[in-house]
Design an enzyme around this catalytic site. Sequence first.
Site, mmCIF file in Angstrom:
data_model
loop_
_atom_site.group_PDB
_atom_site.id
_atom_site.type_symbol
_atom_site.label_atom_id
_atom_site.label_comp_id
_atom_site.label_asym_id
_atom_site.label_seq_id
_atom_site.Cartn_x
_atom_site.Cartn_y
_atom_site.Cartn_z
ATOM 1 N N THR A 134 6.966 0.803 -5.488
ATOM 2 C CA THR A 134 6.620 0.157 -6.698
ATOM 3 C C THR A 134 7.113 1.052 -8.060
ATOM 4 O O THR A 134 7.532 2.401 -8.120
ATOM 5 C CB THR A 134 5.143 0.400 -6.445
ATOM 6 O OG1 THR A 134 4.072 0.516 -7.848
ATOM 7 C CG2 THR A 134 4.954 2.324 -5.833
ATOM 8 N N GLY A 185 -4.731 -7.909 5.385
ATOM 9 C CA GLY A 185 -4.168 -9.135 5.885
ATOM 10 C C GLY A 185 -4.812 -10.842 6.364
ATOM 11 O O GLY A 185 -6.301 -9.968 7.181
ATOM 12 N N TYR A 213 -0.818 -10.391 1.227
ATOM 13 C CA TYR A 213 -0.337 -11.278 0.399
ATOM 14 C C TYR A 213 1.360 -11.551 -0.186
ATOM 15 O O TYR A 213 1.514 -12.237 -0.138
ATOM 16 C CB TYR A 213 -1.142 -10.312 -1.187
ATOM 17 C CG TYR A 213 -1.095 -11.133 -2.528
ATOM 18 C CD1 TYR A 213 -0.589 -12.805 -2.539
ATOM 19 C CD2 TYR A 213 -0.359 -10.701 -3.231
ATOM 20 C CE1 TYR A 213 0.006 -13.182 -3.592
ATOM 21 C CE2 TYR A 213 -0.182 -10.799 -4.695
ATOM 22 C CZ TYR A 213 -0.400 -12.275 -4.802
ATOM 23 O OH TYR A 213 0.277 -12.885 -6.176
ATOM 24 N N TYR A 256 -1.287 6.984 -5.188
ATOM 25 C CA TYR A 256 0.014 5.713 -4.636
ATOM 26 C C TYR A 256 1.297 5.525 -4.965
ATOM 27 O O TYR A 256 1.946 5.451 -3.880
ATOM 28 C CB TYR A 256 -0.879 4.604 -5.236
ATOM 29 C CG TYR A 256 -0.602 3.379 -5.419
ATOM 30 C CD1 TYR A 256 0.270 2.442 -3.680
ATOM 31 C CD2 TYR A 256 0.326 2.639 -6.367
ATOM 32 C CE1 TYR A 256 1.156 1.845 -3.174
ATOM 33 C CE2 TYR A 256 0.872 1.624 -6.387
ATOM 34 C CZ TYR A 256 1.274 1.003 -4.375
ATOM 35 O OH TYR A 256 2.442 -0.142 -4.457
ATOM 36 N N ASP A 299 1.019 -6.430 11.999
ATOM 37 C CA ASP A 299 0.011 -6.112 11.150
ATOM 38 C C ASP A 299 -1.284 -5.750 11.755
ATOM 39 O O ASP A 299 -1.516 -5.975 12.878
ATOM 40 C CB ASP A 299 -0.307 -7.500 10.676
ATOM 41 C CG ASP A 299 -0.806 -7.830 8.730
ATOM 42 O OD1 ASP A 299 -0.033 -8.408 8.210
ATOM 43 O OD2 ASP A 299 -1.905 -6.871 8.775
ATOM 44 N N ASN A 300 -2.710 -5.001 11.195
ATOM 45 C CA ASN A 300 -3.501 -4.677 11.523
ATOM 46 C C ASN A 300 -4.671 -5.798 11.074
ATOM 47 O O ASN A 300 -5.368 -4.795 11.719
ATOM 48 C CB ASN A 300 -3.640 -3.234 11.861
ATOM 49 C CG ASN A 300 -3.890 -2.759 9.941
ATOM 50 O OD1 ASN A 300 -3.838 -3.712 9.024
ATOM 51 N ND2 ASN A 300 -3.989 -1.405 9.794
ATOM 52 N N ASP A 334 -1.042 -1.304 14.900
ATOM 53 C CA ASP A 334 -1.636 -0.258 13.660
ATOM 54 C C ASP A 334 -0.220 0.408 13.863
ATOM 55 O O ASP A 334 0.399 0.608 14.677
ATOM 56 C CB ASP A 334 -2.640 0.385 13.713
ATOM 57 C CG ASP A 334 -3.113 1.011 11.954
ATOM 58 O OD1 ASP A 334 -3.821 0.779 11.524
ATOM 59 O OD2 ASP A 334 -2.088 1.517 12.170
ATOM 60 N N GLY A 383 -5.597 7.065 -13.771
ATOM 61 C CA GLY A 383 -3.794 7.005 -13.090
ATOM 62 C C GLY A 383 -3.472 5.991 -13.818
ATOM 63 O O GLY A 383 -2.222 5.255 -13.252
#
Length: 323
Positions: A117, A36, A11, A141, A31-32, A51, A278
């Site tokens: 993040t 995606g 994304y 995460y 990208d694996n 990967d 979470g």
Amino acid sequence: MKVFVTGGAGYIGSVCVEELLDAGHAVTVFDNLSEGHRSAVDARASFVLGDLGDRELVGRAVAEAQAEAVIHFAAHALVGESMQNPGKYFRNNVAHGLNLLEAAVTAKVGKFVFSSTCATYGVPEKMPMDESLPQRPVNPYGESKLMFEKMLQWYQQIHGLEFVAFRYFNAAGASRKFGEHHRIETHLIPNVLKVALGQKDRCDIFGTDYPTPDGTCIRDYIHIVDLAQAHILALAPGQAGFFNLGNGSGYSVREVIQTCERISGRAIQTVEQPRRPGDPPRLVAAADKALKQLGWQPKFPQLEDIVATAWDWHLRHPDGYRD
Ligand code: UDP
């Protein structure tokens, strides 16, 4: 510049690749396709299916791309899933990411840009949140991203690898061509818009007893084109360090749903559910550092505009990408 982009079929990656190409950079996407989509890769980019767990392939791909910069988006990024399957997060986001870091050092890549993040902060002590806050993640995460941030600091110190790590708040919206299509959708805005499209009966509200004005969680939504632009600014020599990327405005889950109703002109049925494990109650960025040091200027800071671009994309791609 030759830029190697992991997760460029995902994304945020897909839009960043589009913006990089528009800015005149040459892009190789790695990208694996687990999250995606091949058709989300801009046709002007080279594509390597692979990967990050394949150490030898990663090394070869970075070298063959003659990468001058690496932008590392590829990761698992669901708070809820990480609370059920932490190993998936530590394996992919930390262990497999290390293969890329080593490949970047071996290939003498000049700049490493990392998608971190706001989840690295956990439950913040003050609001809005600047980069100096203590980082105490409350889910695997966020912990996995913090571990990678720490590896970056050691690689800078020991190998001289220049890095920029962006702590994203909530990415949303779409470009004209590329938008949000997860095979299993857990994010708020696309799930609400699926109800508006008639693809789902109702949307869950996870938690209505948080210490916020309307009892639902507050997040800072940022347009992915603005997010992508920050990555391009980060490629400039000398830019380095940690930066929050958000707009500094918080919206509750209920406010997001109301905005989606307004933009789509369609009623959204909701159902109140227990809290999702979470989830911190409130995450809002102070992104002054990115504004000043990078010269970053968001073009779509209003939630209405963010939702409008997402709605436009979903209307034109009701089933997302075909592959
Ligand atoms: N959320 C919700 N219903 C949904 C999806 C998400 O109430 O169908 C809530 C979620 O609990 C969180 C906020 O919306 O408080 C944003 O969640 P999202 O998964 O979009 O992003 P996150 O903040 O987890 O990265």
